[in-house]
Design an enzyme around this catalytic site. Sequence first.
Site, PDB file in Angstrom:
ATOM      1  N   GLU A   1      47.372  55.336  30.302  1.00  9.83           N
ATOM      2  CA  GLU A   1      47.988  54.309  31.133  1.00  9.83           C
ATOM      3  C   GLU A   1      47.998  54.696  32.608  1.00  9.83           C
ATOM      4  OE1 GLU A   1      48.419  51.445  30.274  1.00  9.83           O
ATOM      5  OE2 GLU A   1      48.344  51.614  28.103  1.00  9.83           O
TER       6      GLU A   1
ATOM      7  N   GLN B   1      45.015  50.423  38.203  1.00 13.28           N
ATOM      8  CA  GLN B   1      44.064  49.965  39.227  1.00 13.28           C
ATOM      9  C   GLN B   1      42.656  50.501  38.995  1.00 13.28           C
ATOM     10  OE1 GLN B   1      45.192  47.792  42.127  1.00 13.28           O
ATOM     11  NE2 GLN B   1      46.309  47.537  40.216  1.00 13.28           N
TER      12      GLN B   1
ATOM     13  N   TYR C   1      55.454  48.848  34.727  1.00 18.82           N
ATOM     14  CA  TYR C   1      54.340  48.589  33.802  1.00 18.82           C
ATOM     15  C   TYR C   1      54.184  49.723  32.794  1.00 18.82           C
ATOM     16  CZ  TYR C   1      49.909  48.824  31.643  1.00 18.82           C
ATOM     17  OH  TYR C   1      48.963  48.981  30.676  1.00 18.82           O
TER      18      TYR C   1
ATOM     19  N   ASP D   1      50.931  43.800  33.864  1.00 20.53           N
ATOM     20  CA  ASP D   1      49.925  44.253  34.833  1.00 20.53           C
ATOM     21  C   ASP D   1      49.209  43.024  35.392  1.00 20.53           C
ATOM     22  OD1 ASP D   1      48.434  43.401  32.700  1.00 20.53           O
ATOM     23  OD2 ASP D   1      46.968  44.991  32.866  1.00 20.53           O
TER      24      ASP D   1
ATOM     25  N   CYS E   1      40.014  35.809  29.538  1.00 18.87           N
ATOM     26  CA  CYS E   1      40.734  35.102  30.600  1.00 18.87           C
ATOM     27  C   CYS E   1      40.522  35.830  31.927  1.00 18.87           C
ATOM     28  CB  CYS E   1      42.221  35.018  30.249  1.00 18.87           C
ATOM     29  SG  CYS E   1      43.154  33.817  31.228  1.00 18.87           S
TER      30      CYS E   1
ATOM     31  N   CYS F   1      37.096  29.938  28.345  1.00 14.00           N
ATOM     32  CA  CYS F   1      38.147  29.208  27.619  1.00 14.00           C
ATOM     33  C   CYS F   1      37.688  28.759  26.230  1.00 14.00           C
ATOM     34  CB  CYS F   1      38.610  28.020  28.445  1.00 14.00           C
ATOM     35  SG  CYS F   1      39.372  28.490  30.015  1.00 14.00           S
TER      36      CYS F   1
ATOM     37  N   CYS G   1      47.454  26.707  26.008  1.00 13.27           N
ATOM     38  CA  CYS G   1      47.324  27.008  27.443  1.00 13.27           C
ATOM     39  C   CYS G   1      47.538  25.759  28.301  1.00 13.27           C
ATOM     40  CB  CYS G   1      45.951  27.616  27.736  1.00 13.27           C
ATOM     41  SG  CYS G   1      45.718  28.106  29.452  1.00 13.27           S
TER      42      CYS G   1
END
Length: 366
Positions: free
Chosen positions: A47, A52, A130, A148, A202, A209, A218
Amino acid sequence: MKKFDLPQLEDFPIESFQQDLIGWFTEEMRDLPWRKDQDPYKVWVSEIMLQQTRVDTVIPYFNRFIEQFPTIEALATADEEKVLKAWEGLGYYSRVRNLQAAVQEVHETYGGVVPNTPEEISRLKGVGPYTTGAVLSIAYGVPEPAVDGNVMRVISRVLSIWDDIAKPSSRKIFEQAIRELISHKNPSYFNQALMELGALVCTPTSPSCLLCPVREHCHAFHEGVTSELPVKTKKKSTKRVRLASAILVDSSGKIVLHKRPSSGLLANLWEFPMAEVNAFSTPREDLVRFIQEHYSEQVELEKVQLDKIEHIFSHLVWEVDVFVGTISGSIKEPGARFVTADELEGDYALPVSHQKMWKSFKAERK
DNA sequence: AAATCGGGGAG
DNA sequence: CTCCCAGATTT
């Protein structure tokens, strides 16, 4: 007190959403090295590395890091320089210094066992909101949100949330949404599935989609606004910094390295002597003056400049004029040392910008 | 709230 | 070129 802060959740089919999401993840999840077990230490390391940073970038670093530091004990007692070297090239180097400090605290204060409460784990260095939720849910099955960039993107679309995700205050809105949505039966898969969905389906631009397991739930899809979400204000442009640096060799062929300060940009990494260039002087002038003042009067730069490097950071750009030279006499700078080429490559963590210089030097010289 | 802190990959 | 990535810390 209202049950939901978000009106979108009033009629939202939470259980169906959980089922579709987790069912998809169970079938489609990638085979990643940190998913081989749920060792809290390994989950934690992954993690931190993934902050980033893309999955594909992290994989080789994770495998090498765990091989070299397989346990809390191993990392807690490891040499700082070796730990930094293992992180070389990954960026955001304070992550690994904080990680080792935190691991040392777990080793000493918690008997080597990663704590399993939000209060305790979030008190560890480098563990923010996070990472707290990610480690707790994945390693311990605790239903805490792990919000995140992926999760904010996915949830902003699913629930049609138009708050600016660049604002720090927006994270709380998404955390609250996740607290309502999260599966208490399988918090680990729920959180990982949201991130996996953000990474694979996504996506920021042109989401798939038609392949999405939660398309029917959604809001953005039904309203035809997936391309407008999430809302994110863009950051301002970077500043440019002019620098000059020299690869300096002594009579025995050793090279001068300098250790950067313990805080700030590229903290504790090693570099070739480098000076800022004044707007009204030349790189060579400022560099020679800098080296004579901080290293030795007896320095001679080659007439022809070796290279000119541009290195882009998040918030600034380095323009570095690179020189080669010889140096002799005693060195004033206490943070400097002479190293062989093999030592430079094997034992010292250099930022990528200076690795580029070294590569250029070696190419020129063979 | 805004700035700082790396590096690389995608479009 | 711009954006953004399994963010946290400092100011």
